[in-house]
Design an enzyme around this catalytic site. Structure first.
Site, short mmCIF file in Angstrom:
data_model
loop_
_atom_site.label_atom_id
_atom_site.label_comp_id
_atom_site.label_asym_id
_atom_site.label_seq_id
_atom_site.Cartn_x
_atom_site.Cartn_y
_atom_site.Cartn_z
N GLY B 178 0.79 -1.22 0.00
CA GLY B 178 0.00 0.00 0.00
C GLY B 178 0.83 1.27 0.00
O GLY B 178 0.26 2.36 0.00
N SER B 204 6.99 -11.12 -4.88
CA SER B 204 5.95 -11.17 -5.91
C SER B 204 6.13 -10.02 -6.89
O SER B 204 6.82 -9.05 -6.62
CB SER B 204 4.57 -11.08 -5.25
OG SER B 204 4.52 -9.95 -4.43
N ALA B 206 4.12 -6.98 -9.03
CA ALA B 206 3.03 -6.09 -8.66
C ALA B 206 1.68 -6.76 -8.91
O ALA B 206 1.51 -7.43 -9.93
CB ALA B 206 3.10 -4.81 -9.48
N SER B 209 -0.10 -2.63 -7.60
CA SER B 209 0.80 -1.49 -7.40
C SER B 209 1.62 -1.23 -8.66
O SER B 209 1.63 -2.04 -9.57
CB SER B 209 1.72 -1.78 -6.21
OG SER B 209 2.64 -2.78 -6.55
N THR B 213 8.67 -6.07 -5.75
CA THR B 213 10.10 -6.25 -5.65
C THR B 213 10.64 -7.06 -6.82
O THR B 213 11.71 -6.76 -7.37
CB THR B 213 10.47 -6.91 -4.30
OG1 THR B 213 10.14 -5.99 -3.27
CG2 THR B 213 11.94 -7.25 -4.22
N ASP B 266 -9.85 -8.09 0.78
CA ASP B 266 -8.59 -8.42 1.41
C ASP B 266 -8.89 -8.82 2.84
O ASP B 266 -8.67 -8.08 3.77
CB ASP B 266 -7.65 -7.21 1.35
CG ASP B 266 -6.23 -7.64 1.06
OD1 ASP B 266 -5.92 -8.82 1.25
OD2 ASP B 266 -5.44 -6.79 0.63
N SER B 274 -2.14 -16.20 3.62
CA SER B 274 -1.43 -16.05 2.35
C SER B 274 0.04 -15.73 2.59
O SER B 274 0.94 -16.37 2.04
CB SER B 274 -2.11 -14.95 1.54
OG SER B 274 -1.31 -14.51 0.48
N LYS B 298 -2.78 0.76 2.99
CA LYS B 298 -3.71 -0.36 3.06
C LYS B 298 -4.36 -0.43 4.44
O LYS B 298 -5.57 -0.61 4.57
CB LYS B 298 -2.93 -1.65 2.79
CG LYS B 298 -3.75 -2.78 2.28
CD LYS B 298 -2.80 -3.86 1.80
CE LYS B 298 -3.45 -4.88 0.90
NZ LYS B 298 -2.42 -5.79 0.37
#
Lengths: 502, 502
Positions: B178, B204, B206, B209, B213, B266, B274, B298
């Site tokens: 977020g 992961s 995006a 977003s 990374t 979410d 997760s 977030k």
């Protein structure tokens, strides 16, 4: 800046049921400029009409450049044909989804929020997973009375609404289901309208059962009536026995029911709003709701039935419709026939007072009709019951039924099944129980309700003494395959419990 | 009796994303004998493999009799090509759906029930609406600690699991997201692994977003490593900076995330399961979770962050992984660059100790690395912080980063954007706030993360004095259209709040 976002429609010949799909090439200029991929949600526009669709990406061999394939439902909703030019763009944010998230997180929704959700659902702005999410968030006991009232009114406000200006009171009845053969509606409508009361009954076809009232009535006459035709029949006879599907009374409910069924969900708030929105849209002022309770019925305990009954009554009152719920015996099937034609035979034998007429079906119908009389004139229930019985016994109900059928287009000859097979009891004893769900499944495997003559006829009821080798039931089917299919299921099933004690 | 239920596969050239579809003619013998229609769920079988698919009905012109079209994903999962003979039959009842209904109705699920659901989801036995229903029933705070633990363990048990036999402690970090530009991971991994600790980081791409990374690292080196390659890199350097997607650590989670994203849901239990399932599957023993809090992050309140933190720690403990949650400042973006390449520039400048290195990014990375040191050796937090700072200031972290990149295949040249445009302040005052969500959207409209060089660079931070006409930020884009699209959005948006007071 301007993007050219038009494509030419191609009927790609695919039926995706209720979920509109647009087929686009991955090298399509719109996909490239807008970043669309398979499963993106887009808006298709033609003249004033918008349809939200899901993208499926196709190989270059499937479509020419500049073309978009549309599934059947997408073409129908958009009103386009081969070669029409349509626009494809980003689906707008559906703001009412915020209310769905709010409900998921356990908060109470306002009238406006519920109205927004139902409006967007009936405008086809929700995807199937979004409808599934809304239903799951509202199922169980997660809607309170205010929310169920709002849901009911929202459903009514986005469909058509019938008006009966000549009648002060408009009666209706509904059974929440789960009981095979419980075909009281044609009897109740005949008795009540014979007394001069208005009961413009629209019924559904079977959803998961072997027959709905519309299926049974369709074996006898035509039920696919327009609103104008319904009004004519009711003006002539005070009643009707039509299919509700063509009248579009609660379009949002039709969309919700499809997903509810796929999820095998039956939320209490949803159920109440579904039933009452259709009653209110049909212009009813008084309605009786039949709630059968039994171990293999839809409602399994009296406590559950009482809770449902209380909610129905409260929500009805808030929406301006007087509701009486009747908690009835749901331990075994009603009547002897299961399936459209076989249930029609039971209805006719009750109306005609034949000796073979099933007493349980007759008594249930009288009980419901009497409660409708009592709702409109609450003096003495016994007097109401006598009034109903007199109308049936005198043959007035049978005459009235014939009048309604004549107004709807006249009697059809009942079709006969091509194959039948009687199954006998394999042991002697007392018939202790019949499993409603398995019995319904047996009739469906034989071909009901799609084949009107398919189904079964019971030769024994719960409590009867059964001797080994005596007939238990007869199966009816149009093909030998279906008959065998049903028989195979019967042999593996556990429908009839025969034991020593009574 | 026997029904012939085989059809010949045709690659119909349609990509339906993750939902397998089988295209059948309405006069197909299987449809007729089994009563299948558009939207029926069926099971496709070939050798030992079963795939559940949805039927789309096609016109006779689309398919020859005896053929069935399969969508791309259906062919891939089934492992068939054009001309293979497959069986089509009724989809079996998925018994774990009873647990979904139980949860919808508000009851607590047992470990076995949750395990059954996750097993069936990862075997692709759930339709999208069924997954949506499960997620909606579990969202909000509807899962208790036991259920989140069971969910985490169920997710771990149906994926691959990495083992690091040579290390007692395996470290990890995660940011719940977020906050644009919060690219601390490459810095933390370099500092921690430079100290000889094992941190095999998989990240992961995006999801919503402008850069994950894995996207940022991919601008610098290759991140698409197999499990074997990851093990080699970690053996050489104690660390890695790989993409987690190719490792299949939590296949059930990947299926859930797709629907969660479509629903913009979410759920807290889902989020924790997760994150932790992937940490546990990656073999981690200690992990730091960064929870940024701010009005446009977030997590919006400290109370919410504390609740999440407590759940993370409890569930982690029950699953045998030590978790430290850090509630951090989420009021504005971190660093100056937003988008894969621009964020990579910030990372490099911090590692290289350049004067333009963003101090906030540097301090956040040191804080997280220090907490990882402190987790493994809980003596003095200040000493841990000094240790992290010394590794960064001495250039040891930069050397370590180069070692990791070399082990992953060496440096790539950072791509440059074709177009850029600097936007200036329209008035003078103090920059009071930056809207994280709108800023992220701006960078995405410019083309991030699909175009690595696309994004933006901030020239001012919250608290800075801004003079009219001074540069606020520069947009980078690969096409003029995207640049204009982003600019148009900027002019309508409200990203920078410039006011009188500090």
């Amino acid at each position: 800046m301007e993007f050219v976002n038009t494509l030419k429609v191609v009927d790609i010949g695919i039926d995706t049921h209720q979920e509109p799909v647009v087929y686009m090439r991955s090298d399509c200029h719109i996909c490239l400029s807008e970043g669309f991929t398979a499963s993106s949600r887009v808006i298709l526009s033609y003249k004033e009409i918008d349809v939200i669709a899901t993208i499926n990406v196709v190989d270059e061999s499937v479509l020419e450049p500049g073309n978009a394939g549309l599934s059947k439902i997408a073409m129908r909703r958009l009103g386009v044909t081969d070669g029409t030019t349509i626009c494809v763009s980003h689906a707008p944010v559906v703001t009412s989804l915020a209310a769905v998230r709010k409900k998921i997180f356990g908060h109470k929704l306002s009238d406006d929020e519920i109205n927004g959700v139902i409006k967007d659902i009936s405008a086809h702005r929700y995807s199937d997973i979004e409808i599934a999410s809304f239903l799951s968030a509202c199922a169980g006991s997660r809607l309170d009375v205010d929310e169920i009232v709002a849901l009911t009114q929202a459903m009514v406000s986005c469909g058509k609404r019938l008006k009966w200006s000549h009648a002060d009171m408009v009666l209706d009845k509904h059974c929440i289901g789960g009981l095979p053969g419980n075909r009281t509606t044609p009897l109740v409508v005949s008795i009540v309208s014979a007394a001069g009361l208005t009961i413009p009954k629209t019924s559904s076809r079977a959803i998961t059962s072997p027959a709905g009232t519309a299926d049974t009535m369709e074996a006898l006459t035509s039920v696919n009536l327009s609103i104008g035709q319904i009004q004519t029949v009711v003006a002539q006879t005070h009643g009707c026995l039509a299919w509700g599907g063509s009248v579009n009374l609660s379009p949002a409910d039709d969309l919700l029911i499809r997903i509810e069924r796929a999820l095998d969900l039956d939320g209490e708030g949803q159920l109440i709003a579904s039933v009452l929105s259709k009653k209110i849209a049909a212009g009813s002022t008084h309605a009786v709701i039949d709630i059968p309770v039994g171990p293999t019925a839809k409602v399994r305990t009296n406590k559950e039935a009482e809770r449902l009954s209380s909610l129905f009554t409260q929500v009805g009152a808030a929406c301006g419709i007087q509701i009486r719920c009747l908690i009835t015996d749901g331990t075994q099937p009603v009547g002897r026939g299961i399936g459209p034609v076989e249930e029609a035979r039971d209805v006719l034998s009750v109306l005609q007072g034949k000796p073979e007429a099933p007493e349980d079906l007759c008594e249930r119908a009288l009980f419901l009709a009497a409660h409708l009389f009592f709702l409109t004139d609450p003096e003495s229930f016994n007097r109401s019951l006598d009034r109903a019985r007199a109308i049936l016994d005198s043959g007035a109900a049978w005459k009235q039924f014939q009048r309604i059928v004549d107004a709807q287009g006249g009697f059809k000859a009942l079709p006969k099944a091509n194959f039948y097979k009687t199954e006998n009891a394999s042991l002697t004893g007392v018939l202790q129980a019949i499993d409603n769900r398995q019995l319904a499944r047996l009739a469906k495997l034989a071909g009901a309700p799609n084949t009107a003559a398919a189904g079964l006829r019971l030769h024994k009821s719960v409590g009867d003494i059964v001797k080994q080798g005596e007939p238990l039931f007869t199966l009816f089917s149009d093909t030998e395959g279906e008959l065998q299919y049903a028989q195979t299921y019967y042999l593996q099933s556990d429908i009839f419990a025969i034991g020593d004690e009574t």
